[in-house]
Design an enzyme around this catalytic site. Structure first.
Site, PDB file in Angstrom:
ATOM      1  N   VAL A 168      34.449 -54.046  -4.570  1.00 15.71           N
ATOM      2  CA  VAL A 168      35.267 -54.120  -3.488  1.00 15.71           C
ATOM      3  C   VAL A 168      36.402 -54.905  -3.437  1.00 15.71           C
ATOM      4  O   VAL A 168      36.356 -55.748  -4.181  1.00 15.71           O
ATOM      5  CB  VAL A 168      34.202 -54.350  -2.365  1.00 15.71           C
ATOM      6  CG1 VAL A 168      32.760 -53.373  -2.078  1.00 15.71           C
ATOM      7  CG2 VAL A 168      33.551 -55.828  -2.578  1.00 15.71           C
ATOM      8  N   ASP A 169      37.356 -54.595  -2.495  1.00 11.18           N
ATOM      9  CA  ASP A 169      38.271 -55.357  -2.296  1.00 11.18           C
ATOM     10  C   ASP A 169      37.949 -56.568  -1.029  1.00 11.18           C
ATOM     11  O   ASP A 169      37.470 -56.160  -0.039  1.00 11.18           O
ATOM     12  CB  ASP A 169      39.275 -54.599  -1.423  1.00 11.18           C
ATOM     13  CG  ASP A 169      40.658 -55.418  -1.133  1.00 11.18           C
ATOM     14  OD1 ASP A 169      40.601 -56.549  -1.326  1.00 11.18           O
ATOM     15  OD2 ASP A 169      41.761 -54.803  -1.097  1.00 11.18           O
ATOM     16  N   HIS A 170      37.955 -57.663  -1.796  1.00  5.73           N
ATOM     17  CA  HIS A 170      36.955 -58.717  -0.891  1.00  5.73           C
ATOM     18  C   HIS A 170      37.770 -59.352   0.287  1.00  5.73           C
ATOM     19  O   HIS A 170      37.132 -59.904   1.016  1.00  5.73           O
ATOM     20  CB  HIS A 170      36.669 -60.014  -2.039  1.00  5.73           C
ATOM     21  CG  HIS A 170      35.352 -60.834  -1.529  1.00  5.73           C
ATOM     22  ND1 HIS A 170      35.424 -61.580  -0.577  1.00  5.73           N
ATOM     23  CD2 HIS A 170      34.183 -60.876  -2.320  1.00  5.73           C
ATOM     24  CE1 HIS A 170      34.139 -62.080  -0.480  1.00  5.73           C
ATOM     25  NE2 HIS A 170      33.404 -61.502  -1.503  1.00  5.73           N
ATOM     26  N   ARG A 171      39.037 -58.934   0.115  1.00  9.26           N
ATOM     27  CA  ARG A 171      39.648 -59.285   1.499  1.00  9.26           C
ATOM     28  C   ARG A 171      39.297 -58.355   2.641  1.00  9.26           C
ATOM     29  O   ARG A 171      39.479 -59.181   3.832  1.00  9.26           O
ATOM     30  CB  ARG A 171      41.123 -58.890   1.161  1.00  9.26           C
ATOM     31  CG  ARG A 171      41.777 -59.661   0.191  1.00  9.26           C
ATOM     32  CD  ARG A 171      43.287 -59.149  -0.231  1.00  9.26           C
ATOM     33  NE  ARG A 171      43.318 -57.743  -0.797  1.00  9.26           N
ATOM     34  CZ  ARG A 171      44.201 -56.944  -0.895  1.00  9.26           C
ATOM     35  NH1 ARG A 171      45.359 -57.675  -0.552  1.00  9.26           N
ATOM     36  NH2 ARG A 171      44.240 -55.819  -1.213  1.00  9.26           N
ATOM     37  N   ILE A 172      38.675 -57.373   2.613  1.00  8.61           N
ATOM     38  CA  ILE A 172      38.111 -56.563   3.581  1.00  8.61           C
ATOM     39  C   ILE A 172      36.610 -56.435   3.643  1.00  8.61           C
ATOM     40  O   ILE A 172      36.062 -56.106   4.705  1.00  8.61           O
ATOM     41  CB  ILE A 172      38.965 -55.512   3.944  1.00  8.61           C
ATOM     42  CG1 ILE A 172      38.973 -54.601   2.883  1.00  8.61           C
ATOM     43  CG2 ILE A 172      40.410 -55.647   4.360  1.00  8.61           C
ATOM     44  CD1 ILE A 172      39.456 -53.112   2.740  1.00  8.61           C
TER      45      ILE A 172
END
Length: 197
Positions: A168-172
């Site tokens: 996953v894109d850990h920013r979101i």
């Protein structure tokens, strides 16, 4: 985030479905696509992405199917996978993949993806992490199925097991949400009659 999934029930259901004309040629990947779409419906944040530093939350669940081609990869997209019956997923994704492998995708075959699945089940791969496709927030990596010892009602027996890894894109998308999604995916795959509902 990786989870180990027992697929004995999924395997039996696939064998049964393959005997029906509308499900002829059904693969584990078709079943994983449907399970992922249903899990995305429950956890739509996994279906989101970051664009221009802003969260984008698509209303559709369009699953990219990572497909090997002679000179790399193409990712044809199965649109509205959550609302598509399993029998239709079988036929539609087969056409998408055949056109991609022939290097003759239709105009919108490769566009609109909101989530992708990379399946290396045909290789001796126990687990791997896939790279998130540009414009998406997550990708699911699916390993091969192997016989392993599993515990059922306190008894050890041989079972068919696969591992899936969600990147996953850990920013979101945080780790807790990724864990919830993978847990829901495991529930659906281990009780596969839910994929036909």
């Amino acid at each position: 985030v990786t989870s180990k999934i027992t697929v004995d029930a999924l395997s039996k259901m696939r064998e049964s479905l393959n005997k029906l004309p509308e499900y002829e040629g059904v693969t584990y990947n078709h079943l994983i696509i449907k399970a992922s779409a249903l899990a995305l419906k429950k956890y739509p944040r996994i279906n989101s992405a970051l664009a221009n530093d802003k969260l984008v939350q698509p209303s559709d669940i369009n699953i990219g199917i990572v497909t090997a081609v002679p000179d790399g990869l193409l990712i044809p997209v199965l649109k509205n996978a959550d609302a598509t019956p399993l029998s239709e997923i079988v036929t539609t994704s087969r056409g998408l993949i055949q056109r991609a492998r022939a290097m003759k995708p239709k105009g919108d075959d490769l566009s609109g993806g909101t989530f992708s699945i990379s399946n290396m089940g045909m290789f001796a791969v126990e687990s791997f992490s896939a790279i998130i496709s540009p414009g998406q927030g997550a990708i699911l990596a699916v390993s091969s199925i192997n016989e392993e010892p599993v515990v059922v009602d306190g008894q050890v027996k041989a079972g068919k097991v696969m591992r899936v890894t969600l990147s996953v894109d850990h920013r979101i998308i945080d780790g807790v949400l990724a864990g919830e999604f993978v847990t829901e995916l495991k529930r659906l795959v281990e009780d596969p009659v839910l994929l036909l509902a």
